[in-house]
Design a protein around this motif. Structure first.
Motif: not given
Length: 328
Positions: A143, A311, A315, A319
């Motif tokens: 990330p 993944s 995310a 969000s």
């Protein structure tokens, strides 16, 4: 929220597999590959579509396309996962542009549009009050984009260094550990699916350079293009060079580097001490950021592959869903 996927290769299929789990709370309503498409506003069965793709090579009705899904309007978020075109990002750039203008969110793993047209696309997203997620364009599951933007908010980024291509890192790791030649290590990477049949983007440093452009433009306030990056790849690195570095307690890694104040942005093989935080093995990615307040912060993780990329896409989906409260 309803999700449509454009591009149904390894990444798109990885996203569909994730959306099959109802715990995530998304409904798959459209899927398109290069030769077919399927859509249903009430929802599709991801497992059935994945099975059909595996059996026939098609995700839906032959002759249908992404354009049909866009025209149908049966989605709130578009996941754009088609292959990267480094020169302008088309046709994905136009597809993302039109989707944002229609008032729908976009999450993409496609580096081309973000590297070539980020400022324009972000302006459209802001004007339409929709989300544009692109965490998956850099370093897979790591990330780094959201970590820097939110986790290091308020810091001034003085420099950024990183291993941004898992294929190159794997090749250099195998050359060092097993004494393989560059060609032998490259063939092994191909056999394992880490390298494409044509590995030029990876081994020439172009893939890493595209990711540097994304980081520079989206996080560091720069406005650069691929032509602004000084690029050298790993195709001329020899076993002898690695052995010489090893004798000195070092090794060679392909490093992307940005120093905003000096307007430096480059990719090249670099000699690093074996205990340097960026000396990671195999297909791992590692990015180190030097800041004014937090000092050095290092991100390490799986940088490629369907599951790590899915993944990052998930995310961004979560969000957008949480921030926009489910409105399209």
């Amino acid at each position: 929220m309803r999700v449509a996927i454009i591009g149904f290769g390894a990444v798109g299929q990885g996203v569909a597999a994730v959306l099959a789990d109802p715990v995530h709370g998304f409904t798959l309503t459209g899927v398109a590959d290069s030769r077919s498409a399927i859509m249903n506003g009430d929802g599709l069965n991801p497992e059935e579509i994945l099975a059909k793709k595996k059996e026939t090579g098609l995700c839906g009705i032959e002759g249908k396309s992404a354009a049909d899904i866009l025209a149908s309007g049966v989605f709130d978020i578009l996941v754009e996962a088609s292959p990267t075109n480094a020169n302008g990002g088309e046709p994905a750039t136009s597809l993302i542009r039109s989707t944002l203008r229609s008032g729908r969110h976009v999450v993409t793993s496609n580096k081309g549009p973000i590297a070539s047209a980020y400022h324009e696309l972000k302006a459209i997203a802001d004007e339409q009050k929709v989300g544009l997620g692109y965490e998956a364009t850099v370093a897979g599951a790591v990330p780094v984009i959201n970590g820097i933007r939110h986790g290091l908010a308020g810091n001034t980024i003085r420099s950024l260094y990183g291993i941004l291509n898992g294929t190159c890192n794997y090749i250099l790791t195998r050359m060092r550990d097993e004494g393989l030649t560059y060609q032998q290590a490259l063939q092994e990477a191909r056999d394992l699916g880490y390298a494409e049949a044509d590995p030029t983007y990876d081994v020439k440093g172009i893939d890493a350079a595209i990711k540097l452009v994304i980081l520079a433009n989206t996080l560091l306030g720069m406005n650069v293009t691929l032509s602004d990056v000084d690029i050298s790849g790993i195709d001329l690195v020899t076993v002898e060079a690695l052995n010489l570095a090893e004798d000195e307690g070092s090794t060679v890694r392909l490093i992307g580097e940005i120093i905003p104040e000096r307007k430096i942005i480059r990719v090249s093989p670099r000699v690093l001490a074996l205990d340097h935080p960026l000396v990671v093995d195999g297909t791992l990615n590692a990015i180190q950021v030097c800041t004014d307040m937090a000092g050095h912060v290092t991100f390490i993780g799986r940088g490629a592959g369907a599951q790590p990329t899915a993944s990052a896409i998930l995310a961004d989906l979560i969000s957008i869903r949480d921030y926009y409260g489910g409105r399209s």
